[in-house]
Motif scaffolding. Structure first.
Motif, PDB file in Angstrom:
ATOM      1  N   ILE A  37       0.823  -1.218   0.000  1.00  0.00           N
ATOM      2  CA  ILE A  37       0.000   0.000   0.000  1.00  0.00           C
ATOM      3  C   ILE A  37       0.856   1.268   0.000  1.00  0.00           C
ATOM      4  N   PHE A  40       3.268   3.733  -3.616  1.00  0.00           N
ATOM      5  CA  PHE A  40       3.111   4.938  -4.424  1.00  0.00           C
ATOM      6  C   PHE A  40       2.991   6.159  -3.515  1.00  0.00           C
ATOM      7  N   TRP A  42       1.539   9.852  -3.280  1.00  0.00           N
ATOM      8  CA  TRP A  42       0.557  10.780  -3.851  1.00  0.00           C
ATOM      9  C   TRP A  42       0.779  12.171  -3.262  1.00  0.00           C
ATOM     10  N   SER A  51      -4.299   9.137   1.297  1.00  0.00           N
ATOM     11  CA  SER A  51      -3.581   8.319   0.313  1.00  0.00           C
ATOM     12  C   SER A  51      -3.623   6.837   0.684  1.00  0.00           C
ATOM     13  N   ARG A  52      -3.660   6.536   1.987  1.00  0.00           N
ATOM     14  CA  ARG A  52      -3.705   5.129   2.409  1.00  0.00           C
ATOM     15  C   ARG A  52      -4.989   4.466   1.960  1.00  0.00           C
ATOM     16  N   GLU A  55      -5.060   4.044  -1.957  1.00  0.00           N
ATOM     17  CA  GLU A  55      -4.287   2.892  -2.416  1.00  0.00           C
ATOM     18  C   GLU A  55      -4.933   1.572  -2.001  1.00  0.00           C
ATOM     19  N   GLU A  56      -5.524   1.548  -0.816  1.00  0.00           N
ATOM     20  CA  GLU A  56      -6.212   0.329  -0.367  1.00  0.00           C
ATOM     21  C   GLU A  56      -7.346  -0.021  -1.332  1.00  0.00           C
ATOM     22  N   LEU A  58      -7.667   0.968  -4.494  1.00  0.00           N
ATOM     23  CA  LEU A  58      -7.138   0.645  -5.816  1.00  0.00           C
ATOM     24  C   LEU A  58      -6.580  -0.773  -5.872  1.00  0.00           C
ATOM     25  N   GLN A  59      -5.806  -1.146  -4.857  1.00  0.00           N
ATOM     26  CA  GLN A  59      -5.156  -2.448  -4.885  1.00  0.00           C
ATOM     27  C   GLN A  59      -6.125  -3.584  -4.592  1.00  0.00           C
ATOM     28  N   ASN A 117      -6.350   0.834 -11.053  1.00  0.00           N
ATOM     29  CA  ASN A 117      -5.103   0.225 -10.606  1.00  0.00           C
ATOM     30  C   ASN A 117      -4.331  -0.345 -11.794  1.00  0.00           C
ATOM     31  N   ARG A 256      -2.253   5.193 -12.833  1.00  0.00           N
ATOM     32  CA  ARG A 256      -2.469   6.220 -11.815  1.00  0.00           C
ATOM     33  C   ARG A 256      -2.187   7.615 -12.377  1.00  0.00           C
ATOM     34  N   VAL A 273       1.482  11.559  -8.763  1.00  0.00           N
ATOM     35  CA  VAL A 273       1.812  10.279  -8.132  1.00  0.00           C
ATOM     36  C   VAL A 273       3.113   9.768  -8.712  1.00  0.00           C
TER      37      VAL A 273
END
Length: 316
Positions: A37, A40, A42, A51-52, A55-56, A58-59, A117, A256, A273
């Motif tokens: 996570i 990347f 941002w 941002s956390r 990314e959570e 997206l992944q 993603n 991204r 990013v």
């Protein structure tokens, strides 16, 4: 926090149920997400989009919708639906967020934007689950092999009395006492059978675990060598998989960046990013190595071509 209560709550975990296997698989996935996570960095995100969490989403879900409500931007997860365009791509983002009081279907590119993603909207969970399931099965095999290695020999008894004597003998040895057998019939009744264990079975399982973990890290752009040769390996063999580290991470970064530009164009933000942490270092080093190799090959080519031209001039 009272650590004593925490340690008292720990329980021994058995590998005997499907529920535990699933729990162990989830833990492998969660711990890998803890590592990836932060991959990347941002900049320019509004305070309402951590941002956390971005990314959570997206992944784990493959894409996230950026919507505006009450003059604030939020990252929401939902599904693509509605009408389809000429290439059969869904044109709407359908989502619900009880906290924001939203339950809507918004036209992508007009009323909201998506951040992907990857090109296939997959995320990393299918990849993570595959490796996690293989690691769980290998962990079970390792545990069973470890238990079976305890049986250096097997004792057989013809009656209960001889069996009780044999168990008492083994228990005293386990407790650390010298054990004495006082009956001759014990030796006549007990049969010993040597346990035969496959050669290098444990080593094979350990190497397989190393291979799975290294392959998983390599898929996610981290160079982890899994060469199982026993002898010395060359630098070329150590670095032979460096080119394979780039594709997925490059794809994730490109998606991204491309989607961030669309969000900036729609909402007037300045979101950027880039790779962060060890991934940026690995990526930069791999590109530098590629540039060095290209430059070396170009120099060698120029020297060969230059030498041929000089030889031709001398002949003339």
């Amino acid at each position: 926090m009272d650590n004593s209560n925490f340690y008292e709550s720990l329980e021994y975990r058995e590998f005997k149920t499907k529920e535990f296997k699933r729990q162990l698989m989830l833990e492998y996935v969660w711990y890998m997400l803890d590592k990836t996570i932060p991959m990347f960095k941002w900049d320019g995100l509004p305070d309402t989009i951590p941002s956390r969490k971005l990314e959570e989403y997206l992944q784990t879900r493959g894409y996230v919708g950026i919507v505006k409500t009450n003059d604030e931007l939020y990252a929401c997860w939902g599904s693509r639906g509605g009408e389809r365009d000429a290439y059969y791509e869904p044109m709407d983002f359908v989502f619900a967020n009880p906290y924001l009081g939203l339950s809507e279907s918004l036209r992508i590119g007009e009323q909201c934007e998506l951040i992907r993603n990857d090109y296939m909207y997959l995320g990393v969970i299918p990849l993570y689950t595959r490796y996690a399931c293989l690691l769980v099965e290998n962990a079970i095999s390792l545990r069973l092999s470890d238990i079976n290695l305890r049986a250096l020999l097997t004792m057989g008894a013809p009656d209960d009395r001889t069996r009780a004597s044999a168990e008492l003998y083994l228990n005293r040895l386990e407790d650390g006492y010298n054990a004495v057998i006082g009956e001759t019939p014990f030796f006549d009744g007990v049969n010993y059978h040597d346990a035969k264990h496959p050669n290098n079975h444990m080593k094979d399982l350990i190497e397989y675990e190393q291979y799975l973990k290294a392959s998983w890290f390599n898929e996610m752009g981290l160079d982890s060598n899994y060469n199982m040769k026993r002898e010395r390996i060359s630098n070329g063999e150590v670095n032979q998989n460096s080119d394979a580290l780039i594709p997925l991470i490059q794809t994730m970064l490109n998606n991204r960046k491309e989607c961030a530009e669309k969000v900036n164009a729609m909402y007037g933000t300045n979101i950027t990013v880039e790779l962060d942490s060890i991934w940026k270092k690995e990526f930069d080093e791999t590109l530098k190595d590629d540039d060095d190799v290209s430059k070396r090959l170009e120099d060698e080519y120029n020297s060969i071509v230059g030498g041929s031209d000089n030889a031709t001039n001398e002949i003339e």
